[in-house]
Design a protein around this motif. Structure first.
Motif, PDB file in Angstrom:
ATOM      1  N   PRO A 197      33.750 -27.868  26.405  1.00 29.67           N
ATOM      2  CA  PRO A 197      34.107 -26.992  25.287  1.00 29.67           C
ATOM      3  C   PRO A 197      33.053 -26.067  24.809  1.00 29.67           C
ATOM      4  O   PRO A 197      33.120 -25.197  23.973  1.00 29.67           O
ATOM      5  N   VAL A 198      31.826 -26.191  25.596  1.00 24.73           N
ATOM      6  CA  VAL A 198      30.548 -25.279  25.392  1.00 24.73           C
ATOM      7  C   VAL A 198      30.604 -24.090  26.158  1.00 24.73           C
ATOM      8  O   VAL A 198      30.604 -24.156  27.310  1.00 24.73           O
ATOM      9  N   MET A 244      37.399 -33.134  10.581  1.00 25.21           N
ATOM     10  CA  MET A 244      36.485 -32.348   9.485  1.00 25.21           C
ATOM     11  C   MET A 244      37.265 -31.259   9.122  1.00 25.21           C
ATOM     12  O   MET A 244      36.738 -29.933   9.047  1.00 25.21           O
ATOM     13  N   SER A 245      38.667 -31.278   8.794  1.00 27.72           N
ATOM     14  CA  SER A 245      39.588 -30.508   8.296  1.00 27.72           C
ATOM     15  C   SER A 245      39.905 -29.254   9.015  1.00 27.72           C
ATOM     16  O   SER A 245      40.388 -28.149   8.924  1.00 27.72           O
ATOM     17  N   THR A 266      34.461 -29.320   3.499  1.00 26.34           N
ATOM     18  CA  THR A 266      34.275 -30.767   4.185  1.00 26.34           C
ATOM     19  C   THR A 266      32.870 -31.199   4.347  1.00 26.34           C
ATOM     20  O   THR A 266      32.297 -32.195   4.283  1.00 26.34           O
ATOM     21  N   VAL A 267      31.952 -30.271   5.282  1.00 22.58           N
ATOM     22  CA  VAL A 267      30.595 -30.625   5.481  1.00 22.58           C
ATOM     23  C   VAL A 267      29.737 -31.171   4.225  1.00 22.58           C
ATOM     24  O   VAL A 267      29.129 -31.866   4.035  1.00 22.58           O
ATOM     25  N   ASP A 271      37.576 -20.982  22.392  1.00 24.52           N
ATOM     26  CA  ASP A 271      36.186 -20.031  22.641  1.00 24.52           C
ATOM     27  C   ASP A 271      36.163 -19.506  24.126  1.00 24.52           C
ATOM     28  O   ASP A 271      35.635 -18.491  24.173  1.00 24.52           O
ATOM     29  N   LEU A 314      30.324 -27.427  15.997  1.00 25.32           N
ATOM     30  CA  LEU A 314      31.430 -28.501  15.335  1.00 25.32           C
ATOM     31  C   LEU A 314      31.319 -29.806  15.684  1.00 25.32           C
ATOM     32  O   LEU A 314      31.417 -30.839  14.884  1.00 25.32           O
ATOM     33  N   GLY A 315      31.009 -30.010  16.957  1.00 29.58           N
ATOM     34  CA  GLY A 315      30.604 -31.219  17.687  1.00 29.58           C
ATOM     35  C   GLY A 315      29.469 -31.834  17.048  1.00 29.58           C
ATOM     36  O   GLY A 315      29.137 -33.209  16.480  1.00 29.58           O
ATOM     37  N   LYS A 340      38.665 -26.372  20.058  1.00 30.31           N
ATOM     38  CA  LYS A 340      38.064 -25.125  19.547  1.00 30.31           C
ATOM     39  C   LYS A 340      37.254 -24.380  20.777  1.00 30.31           C
ATOM     40  O   LYS A 340      37.299 -23.430  20.923  1.00 30.31           O
ATOM     41  N   GLY A 341      36.576 -25.298  21.463  1.00 33.22           N
ATOM     42  CA  GLY A 341      35.820 -25.025  22.797  1.00 33.22           C
ATOM     43  C   GLY A 341      36.824 -24.330  23.733  1.00 33.22           C
ATOM     44  O   GLY A 341      36.727 -23.182  24.298  1.00 33.22           O
ATOM     45  N   THR A 395      35.584 -25.104   5.992  1.00 37.26           N
ATOM     46  CA  THR A 395      35.016 -26.355   6.819  1.00 37.26           C
ATOM     47  C   THR A 395      33.593 -26.596   6.175  1.00 37.26           C
ATOM     48  O   THR A 395      33.554 -27.875   5.863  1.00 37.26           O
ATOM     49  N   LEU A 398      28.079 -31.045  14.031  1.00 37.85           N
ATOM     50  CA  LEU A 398      28.563 -31.488  12.610  1.00 37.85           C
ATOM     51  C   LEU A 398      29.351 -32.574  12.418  1.00 37.85           C
ATOM     52  O   LEU A 398      29.068 -33.276  11.384  1.00 37.85           O
ATOM     53  N   TYR A 399      30.172 -32.994  13.452  1.00 31.12           N
ATOM     54  CA  TYR A 399      31.140 -34.013  13.392  1.00 31.12           C
ATOM     55  C   TYR A 399      30.227 -35.447  13.486  1.00 31.12           C
ATOM     56  O   TYR A 399      30.488 -36.287  12.788  1.00 31.12           O
ATOM     57  N   PRO A 434      36.386 -30.139  18.400  1.00 34.34           N
ATOM     58  CA  PRO A 434      35.588 -29.418  18.928  1.00 34.34           C
ATOM     59  C   PRO A 434      36.213 -29.127  20.474  1.00 34.34           C
ATOM     60  O   PRO A 434      35.855 -28.183  21.026  1.00 34.34           O
ATOM     61  N   GLN A 481      33.237 -22.251  13.271  1.00 32.66           N
ATOM     62  CA  GLN A 481      32.068 -22.533  14.140  1.00 32.66           C
ATOM     63  C   GLN A 481      32.131 -22.712  15.614  1.00 32.66           C
ATOM     64  O   GLN A 481      33.406 -22.934  15.885  1.00 32.66           O
ATOM     65  N   ASN A 489      42.076 -25.848   7.731  1.00 37.82           N
ATOM     66  CA  ASN A 489      41.560 -25.116   8.819  1.00 37.82           C
ATOM     67  C   ASN A 489      41.955 -24.869  10.137  1.00 37.82           C
ATOM     68  O   ASN A 489      42.121 -23.785  10.647  1.00 37.82           O
ATOM     69  N   PRO A 522      29.163 -31.743  22.720  1.00 37.97           N
ATOM     70  CA  PRO A 522      30.146 -32.260  21.627  1.00 37.97           C
ATOM     71  C   PRO A 522      30.897 -33.795  21.929  1.00 37.97           C
ATOM     72  O   PRO A 522      31.013 -33.953  23.279  1.00 37.97           O
ATOM     73  N   ALA A 529      32.051 -24.508  19.292  1.00 40.30           N
ATOM     74  CA  ALA A 529      32.375 -25.780  19.465  1.00 40.30           C
ATOM     75  C   ALA A 529      31.275 -26.910  19.396  1.00 40.30           C
ATOM     76  O   ALA A 529      31.187 -27.811  18.819  1.00 40.30           O
ATOM     77  N   ILE A 530      30.041 -26.141  20.000  1.00 38.44           N
ATOM     78  CA  ILE A 530      28.722 -27.163  19.977  1.00 38.44           C
ATOM     79  C   ILE A 530      28.363 -27.524  18.704  1.00 38.44           C
ATOM     80  O   ILE A 530      28.080 -28.440  18.308  1.00 38.44           O
TER      81      ILE A 530
END
Lengths: 192, 167
Positions: free
Chosen positions: A43-44, A85-86, B124-125, A97, B80-81, A93-94, B120, B83-84, A90, B75, A143, B46, B77-78
């Motif tokens: 995902p990065v 996380m709502s 959440t955070v 991206d 978000l991962g 999302k990645g 988020t 933060l998770y 990742p 955010q 979200n 992540p 993905a890197i």
């Protein structure tokens, strides 16, 4: 086109049953289903991809190029995920991206503005599993739903339809609730 | 207690990197000695746990500063991962959460699209931080069509606001 959950990060039977229901129902109805397994996707967004993002060739990876072509050719995008996380996990999302870059989800019009890129999409469907209740989900703004049904929807043509299939409080869902949810998924898929 | 500044951008020549350096300057002006977690340089992936370095830095920090570009209204993905992993392990020492971010599109467009990244972080955070933790949003909009003077003004703003926070 079906984006399925990452089996390494989301050991969630409801998700896998949902993805399976989507696949079987659409295939039985005569559709061709392309499944993307996020477990095999990094995902990065890389340094080289970031450098290429602002060029005429933003897709420099074989896998993301192939996914982008698949998105542009599909009629329906079905995303199955567990809310983290709502928001989107990742891995998913990645995928946005790295795959939905300029030239795919939108194009630059030359004056600094953008044009919608996903002109072929008839449907965007989200199948989301939440550990939280409906109320707790709304308090944190849901979200993932916002990204898919607002942000991604703005990249599709004005007539593109959307559908959201949520399962709240999934950790306490018994077999009856789960089966009802899976039936709902199947009914929605049979309408496509 | 010091600030921990988390950077999530792959290119040192980017505007976000300049923003990151402004944030560090601001914190130092305010008397802080910030620590850094550069997720790309540290090769964070992540899905994995925090490194021992990041974990111990988090345990020491009272101010967590996230510096990142907003992609798809959220955010990268890197981050978000990361933060998770951080929220799962605990952010109990964090009393102040700061997001310093850039948006390609204008403010209005981001409001229509949902501002997912802001929600988020703010909901959440922050909920995983210490009870009563504060939230600060320092955002730049319209980077895609930006003029140099607007960017410079934002760098000054970041420096000023972070110095105030640290003092």
């Amino acid at each position: 086109m079906l984006i399925a959950p990452d089996p390494n990060m989301q050991k969630n039977q409801i998700l896998h049953r949902s993805a399976h229901a989507v696949d079987i129902t659409l295939t039985t109805a005569g559709h061709t289903v392309r499944t993307i397994d996020l477990g095999r996707f990094s995902p990065v967004l890389t340094r080289l991809e970031m450098a290429a993002y602002v060029t005429d060739q933003p897709l420099i990876d074989e896998q993301t190029t192939e996914y982008a072509q698949a998105v542009l050719n599909c009629d329906a995008l079905v995303v199955v995920y567990a809310t983290t996380m709502s928001t989107l996990p990742p891995a998913l999302k990645g995928w946005l991206d790295r795959v939905l870059v300029p030239g795919v989800s939108f194009t630059l019009d030359g004056s600094g503005g953008t044009k919608r890129g996903l002109a072929g999409l008839d449907w965007i469907i989200g199948i989301a599993v939440y550990t939280d209740t409906w109320l707790a989900t709304k308090r944190t703004y849901d979200n993932g739903r916002r990204i898919l049904l607002r942000n991604l929807r703005l990249c599709a043509r004005p007539g593109t339809r959307t559908k959201w299939l949520p399962l709240y409080s999934a950790t306490t869902a018994d077999e009856d609730r789960t089966a009802t949810f899976i039936s709902r998924v199947e009914r929605q898929m049979s309408k496509l | 207690m010091t600030a921990l500044v988390v950077l999530a951008h792959p290119r040192p020549e980017s505007f976000v990197f300049a923003v990151f350096e402004s944030a560090l300057r601001g914190l130092r002006q305010g008397g802080d000695t910030p620590e850094i977690a550069d997720l790309y340089a540290d090769e964070y992936r992540p899905g994995s746990a925090l490194s021992a370095t990041h974990r111990s830095a988090l345990d020491r920090t009272s101010t967590l500063v996230l510096v990142y570009p907003t992609w798809w209204t959220s955010q990268p993905a890197i981050l978000l991962g990361w933060l998770y992993a951080a929220t799962t392990e605990g952010l109990g020492s964090v009393k102040s959460l700061v997001c310093v971010t850039t948006h390609g599109g204008p403010r209005k467009g981001n409001l229509v699209a949902g501002q997912s990244g802001r929600h988020t972080a703010a909901r959440t955070v922050r909920a995983a931080c210490a009870p009563g933790a504060s939230f600060h949003w320092v955002a730049h909009y319209g980077t895609d069509k930006d003029r140099q003077d607007r960017r410079v003004a934002f760098l000054h703003r970041v420096e000023r606001e972070l110095a105030l926070l640290a003092s």
